[in-house]
Design a protein around this motif. Structure first.
Motif, PDB file in Angstrom:
ATOM      1  N   SER A   1     -15.219 -12.989 -20.059  1.00 14.34           N
ATOM      2  CA  SER A   1     -15.419 -12.425 -18.725  1.00 14.34           C
ATOM      3  C   SER A   1     -14.344 -11.410 -18.326  1.00 14.34           C
ATOM      4  O   SER A   1     -14.469 -10.745 -17.312  1.00 14.34           O
ATOM      5  CB  SER A   1     -15.463 -13.553 -17.699  1.00 14.34           C
ATOM      6  OG  SER A   1     -14.256 -14.276 -17.763  1.00 14.34           O
TER       7      SER A   1
ATOM      8  N   VAL B   1     -12.695  -8.770 -20.550  1.00 14.81           N
ATOM      9  CA  VAL B   1     -13.086  -7.471 -21.117  1.00 14.81           C
ATOM     10  C   VAL B   1     -14.205  -7.658 -22.135  1.00 14.81           C
ATOM     11  O   VAL B   1     -14.366  -8.724 -22.706  1.00 14.81           O
ATOM     12  CB  VAL B   1     -11.914  -6.716 -21.801  1.00 14.81           C
ATOM     13  CG1 VAL B   1     -10.977  -6.106 -20.783  1.00 14.81           C
ATOM     14  CG2 VAL B   1     -11.160  -7.592 -22.764  1.00 14.81           C
TER      15      VAL B   1
ATOM     16  N   ARG C   1      -7.403 -14.513  -4.121  1.00 14.52           N
ATOM     17  CA  ARG C   1      -6.688 -13.746  -5.149  1.00 14.52           C
ATOM     18  C   ARG C   1      -7.501 -13.663  -6.444  1.00 14.52           C
ATOM     19  O   ARG C   1      -6.971 -13.796  -7.539  1.00 14.52           O
ATOM     20  CB  ARG C   1      -5.292 -14.350  -5.437  1.00 14.52           C
ATOM     21  CG  ARG C   1      -4.393 -14.374  -4.205  1.00 14.52           C
ATOM     22  CD  ARG C   1      -3.015 -14.938  -4.510  1.00 14.52           C
ATOM     23  NE  ARG C   1      -2.282 -14.119  -5.478  1.00 14.52           N
ATOM     24  CZ  ARG C   1      -1.608 -13.016  -5.161  1.00 14.52           C
ATOM     25  NH1 ARG C   1      -1.587 -12.594  -3.925  1.00 14.52           N
ATOM     26  NH2 ARG C   1      -0.972 -12.350  -6.095  1.00 14.52           N
ATOM     27  N   ARG C   2      -8.814 -13.461  -6.274  1.00 13.59           N
ATOM     28  CA  ARG C   2      -9.677 -13.313  -7.456  1.00 13.59           C
ATOM     29  C   ARG C   2     -10.096 -11.859  -7.604  1.00 13.59           C
ATOM     30  O   ARG C   2     -10.058 -11.085  -6.651  1.00 13.59           O
ATOM     31  CB  ARG C   2     -10.903 -14.221  -7.319  1.00 13.59           C
ATOM     32  CG  ARG C   2     -10.522 -15.692  -7.528  1.00 13.59           C
ATOM     33  CD  ARG C   2     -11.650 -16.617  -7.140  1.00 13.59           C
ATOM     34  NE  ARG C   2     -12.885 -16.325  -7.845  1.00 13.59           N
ATOM     35  CZ  ARG C   2     -14.097 -16.610  -7.352  1.00 13.59           C
ATOM     36  NH1 ARG C   2     -14.235 -17.156  -6.167  1.00 13.59           N
ATOM     37  NH2 ARG C   2     -15.170 -16.333  -8.052  1.00 13.59           N
ATOM     38  N   LYS C   3     -10.495 -11.501  -8.819  1.00 12.02           N
ATOM     39  CA  LYS C   3     -10.835 -10.099  -9.085  1.00 12.02           C
ATOM     40  C   LYS C   3     -12.315  -9.834  -8.831  1.00 12.02           C
ATOM     41  O   LYS C   3     -13.146 -10.730  -8.992  1.00 12.02           O
ATOM     42  CB  LYS C   3     -10.483  -9.744 -10.515  1.00 12.02           C
ATOM     43  CG  LYS C   3      -8.969  -9.725 -10.706  1.00 12.02           C
ATOM     44  CD  LYS C   3      -8.597  -9.326 -12.097  1.00 12.02           C
ATOM     45  CE  LYS C   3      -7.082  -9.332 -12.235  1.00 12.02           C
ATOM     46  NZ  LYS C   3      -6.649  -9.226 -13.601  1.00 12.02           N
ATOM     47  N   VAL C   4     -12.615  -8.589  -8.469  1.00 12.54           N
ATOM     48  CA  VAL C   4     -14.005  -8.203  -8.238  1.00 12.54           C
ATOM     49  C   VAL C   4     -14.626  -7.858  -9.590  1.00 12.54           C
ATOM     50  O   VAL C   4     -14.169  -6.924 -10.265  1.00 12.54           O
ATOM     51  CB  VAL C   4     -14.092  -6.955  -7.329  1.00 12.54           C
ATOM     52  CG1 VAL C   4     -15.538  -6.701  -6.929  1.00 12.54           C
ATOM     53  CG2 VAL C   4     -13.193  -7.097  -6.113  1.00 12.54           C
ATOM     54  N   PRO C   5     -15.651  -8.606 -10.015  1.00 10.80           N
ATOM     55  CA  PRO C   5     -16.274  -8.289 -11.307  1.00 10.80           C
ATOM     56  C   PRO C   5     -16.872  -6.883 -11.301  1.00 10.80           C
ATOM     57  O   PRO C   5     -17.444  -6.449 -10.303  1.00 10.80           O
ATOM     58  CB  PRO C   5     -17.398  -9.345 -11.436  1.00 10.80           C
ATOM     59  CG  PRO C   5     -17.044 -10.425 -10.465  1.00 10.80           C
ATOM     60  CD  PRO C   5     -16.299  -9.755  -9.348  1.00 10.80           C
TER      61      PRO C   5
ATOM     62  N   LEU D   1     -15.282  -4.028 -11.487  1.00  4.74           N
ATOM     63  CA  LEU D   1     -14.387  -2.967 -11.007  1.00  4.74           C
ATOM     64  C   LEU D   1     -13.037  -3.079 -11.701  1.00  4.74           C
ATOM     65  O   LEU D   1     -12.606  -4.176 -12.072  1.00  4.74           O
ATOM     66  CB  LEU D   1     -14.164  -3.081  -9.491  1.00  4.74           C
ATOM     67  CG  LEU D   1     -15.377  -3.073  -8.563  1.00  4.74           C
ATOM     68  CD1 LEU D   1     -14.913  -3.032  -7.112  1.00  4.74           C
ATOM     69  CD2 LEU D   1     -16.305  -1.892  -8.838  1.00  4.74           C
TER      70      LEU D   1
ATOM     71  N   PRO E   1      -7.941  -1.348 -17.322  1.00  6.43           N
ATOM     72  CA  PRO E   1      -6.517  -1.181 -17.635  1.00  6.43           C
ATOM     73  C   PRO E   1      -6.166   0.235 -18.082  1.00  6.43           C
ATOM     74  O   PRO E   1      -5.053   0.709 -17.858  1.00  6.43           O
ATOM     75  CB  PRO E   1      -6.276  -2.184 -18.766  1.00  6.43           C
ATOM     76  CG  PRO E   1      -7.614  -2.528 -19.306  1.00  6.43           C
ATOM     77  CD  PRO E   1      -8.606  -2.288 -18.212  1.00  6.43           C
TER      78      PRO E   1
ATOM     79  N   ARG F   1      -6.119  -1.334  -3.278  1.00  7.72           N
ATOM     80  CA  ARG F   1      -5.770  -0.629  -4.522  1.00  7.72           C
ATOM     81  C   ARG F   1      -7.010   0.138  -4.982  1.00  7.72           C
ATOM     82  O   ARG F   1      -8.140  -0.248  -4.652  1.00  7.72           O
ATOM     83  CB  ARG F   1      -5.324  -1.587  -5.614  1.00  7.72           C
ATOM     84  CG  ARG F   1      -6.381  -2.561  -6.095  1.00  7.72           C
ATOM     85  CD  ARG F   1      -5.855  -3.438  -7.190  1.00  7.72           C
ATOM     86  NE  ARG F   1      -4.767  -4.260  -6.727  1.00  7.72           N
ATOM     87  CZ  ARG F   1      -3.512  -4.108  -7.107  1.00  7.72           C
ATOM     88  NH1 ARG F   1      -3.185  -3.177  -7.964  1.00  7.72           N
ATOM     89  NH2 ARG F   1      -2.572  -4.904  -6.642  1.00  7.72           N
TER      90      ARG F   1
ATOM     91  N   LEU G   1     -10.001   0.913  -7.168  1.00  2.00           N
ATOM     92  CA  LEU G   1     -10.759   0.047  -8.085  1.00  2.00           C
ATOM     93  C   LEU G   1     -12.068   0.728  -8.472  1.00  2.00           C
ATOM     94  O   LEU G   1     -13.115   0.499  -7.857  1.00  2.00           O
ATOM     95  CB  LEU G   1     -11.061  -1.308  -7.420  1.00  2.00           C
ATOM     96  CG  LEU G   1      -9.954  -2.352  -7.427  1.00  2.00           C
ATOM     97  CD1 LEU G   1     -10.392  -3.589  -6.665  1.00  2.00           C
ATOM     98  CD2 LEU G   1      -9.546  -2.735  -8.852  1.00  2.00           C
TER      99      LEU G   1
ATOM    100  N   ASN H   1     -16.319  -0.019 -13.494  1.00  2.00           N
ATOM    101  CA  ASN H   1     -16.136   0.055 -14.948  1.00  2.00           C
ATOM    102  C   ASN H   1     -17.472  -0.095 -15.674  1.00  2.00           C
ATOM    103  O   ASN H   1     -18.509  -0.378 -15.056  1.00  2.00           O
ATOM    104  CB  ASN H   1     -15.085  -0.969 -15.419  1.00  2.00           C
ATOM    105  CG  ASN H   1     -15.509  -2.406 -15.157  1.00  2.00           C
ATOM    106  OD1 ASN H   1     -16.657  -2.768 -15.370  1.00  2.00           O
ATOM    107  ND2 ASN H   1     -14.575  -3.221 -14.677  1.00  2.00           N
ATOM    108  N   VAL H   2     -17.433   0.096 -16.989  1.00  2.00           N
ATOM    109  CA  VAL H   2     -18.674   0.092 -17.772  1.00  2.00           C
ATOM    110  C   VAL H   2     -19.385  -1.261 -17.670  1.00  2.00           C
ATOM    111  O   VAL H   2     -20.621  -1.328 -17.684  1.00  2.00           O
ATOM    112  CB  VAL H   2     -18.380   0.466 -19.253  1.00  2.00           C
ATOM    113  CG1 VAL H   2     -17.632  -0.632 -19.996  1.00  2.00           C
ATOM    114  CG2 VAL H   2     -19.636   0.850 -20.001  1.00  2.00           C
ATOM    115  N   SER H   3     -18.608  -2.336 -17.519  1.00  3.16           N
ATOM    116  CA  SER H   3     -19.224  -3.663 -17.437  1.00  3.16           C
ATOM    117  C   SER H   3     -19.804  -3.951 -16.058  1.00  3.16           C
ATOM    118  O   SER H   3     -20.458  -4.984 -15.865  1.00  3.16           O
ATOM    119  CB  SER H   3     -18.207  -4.745 -17.807  1.00  3.16           C
ATOM    120  OG  SER H   3     -17.836  -4.581 -19.154  1.00  3.16           O
TER     121      SER H   3
END
Ligand SMILES: CC(C)(COP(=O)(O)OP(=O)(O)OC[C@H]1O[C@@H](n2cnc3c(N)ncnc32)[C@H](O)[C@@H]1OP(=O)(O)O)[C@@H](O)C(=O)NCCC(=O)NCCS
Length: 269
Positions: A102, A104, A144-148, A150, A153, A195, A197, A200-202
């Motif tokens: 989940s 990369v 404090r979780r990431k947005v899938p 978006l 690196p 920040r 964001l 991304n391709v995924s």
């Protein structure tokens, strides 16, 4: 032990007899081999119907977009596995595919499920997509979780693969609720998460294929099938011009030991 009810002893994908192989109701040798390209066949296999031209082009573009991105962790795992076991291509390929989780490479599924959750939340709560997205993003921020879908690196200014895929979906008029949801979170997230964001391709892949009609439950198949092709290139190159032990050696140099020192025999007495 409960394993769930299984009372339909059927499969609708393929059958064969001594003279023929039937795939999804079509004769493999008469109707498919030499007459269908692989993306079209992949769609037929999974969904049971041939795709429209637009559906085929969307799936094909997504497969091309995610097949290869250099020496990413899953590729390194595969190449080091082949270096250590040159007779085990299938093991090395499996090592690469196993790393597609989940964070990369395999994250399309997580992002697609997130887009589906937002659409369903907006409908169930009878609120706008924007309001459902804002509420969800604020919760992610608080936890404090990431947005899938978006962030990236390397492509921190914007993932060019995502931009190209989204432009294709627009030009083919395939963009629908999933692309709209993805664009909505991408618009709101920078302010809420404080920040930049980019999509991304995924994030783009699930939005495109779901809008094209691909099932949510089979999302993971898209990056896995595509990366099997990229891994094939890496394993062939590894067989011809190996770098697996260079990577392994450099990991050893880069990572210092900070565990306990072994007690000397004299001290142990
Ligand atoms: C892909 C990913 C791992 C890249 O991360 P990165 O740019 O190297 O950033 P880091 O993981 O080092 O995080 C740096 C900061 O940005 C934040 N951040 C990164 N991606 C974020 C996202 N998608 N949502 C919210 N915050 C994010 C981190 O929480 C971290 O914040 P902190 O400094 O306050 O702790 C990350 O963006 C991510 O997990 N995205 C979601 C999963 C995904 O879509 N993966 C597919 C990649 S193609």
């Amino acid at each position: 032990m409960r394993i769930g009810k299984q009372d339909q002893a059927f499969t609708a994908i393929a059958t064969s007899d001594a003279d023929s192989i039937t795939i999804r109701g079509q004769d493999l040798c008469r109707d498919l081999i030499g007459k269908i390209d692989f993306s079209e066949y992949f769609w037929l296999l999974v969904l049971g119907q041939r795709p429209s031209d637009k559906q085929r082009r969307i799936l094909d573009a997504c497969l091309v977009a995610i097949a290869e991105h250099g020496l990413v962790p899953s590729v390194q795992a595969a190449r080091m596995t082949l270096a250590a076991g040159p007779d085990a291509w299938q093991g090395a390929m499996a090592a690469g595919l196993l790393g597609m989780g989940s964070v990369v490479a395999g994250s399309s599924e997580t992002a697609g499920r997130y887009l589906a959750e937002l659409l369903s939340a907006a409908e169930k709560q009878d609120v706008s997509l924007e309001d459902a997205a804002r509420t969800s993003l604020e919760q992610l921020k608080a936890q404090r979780r990431k947005v899938p879908g978006l962030g990236h690196p390397q492509h921190s200014g914007g993932d060019p693969r995502a931009d190209t895929l989204l432009a294709l979906a627009d030009s083919l008029e395939v963009s629908g609720p999933y692309v709209e949801t993805l664009r909505t979170i991408a618009r709101l997230a920078p302010d809420i998460m404080q920040r930049p964001l980019p999509i991304n391709v995924s994030g783009a892949i699930p939005a495109l294929v779901l809008d094209a009609g691909w099932p949510l439950e089979a999302l993971k198949a898209v990056p896995l099938v595509a990366r099997a092709a990229g891994l094939s290139a890496h394993l062939y190159e590894e067989a011809m011009r190996p770098i697996g032990f260079i990577m392994s050696h450099n990991a050893d140099l880069a990572i210092a030991y900070d565990g306990e020192t072994a007690t000397s025999t004299d001290e142990a007495k």
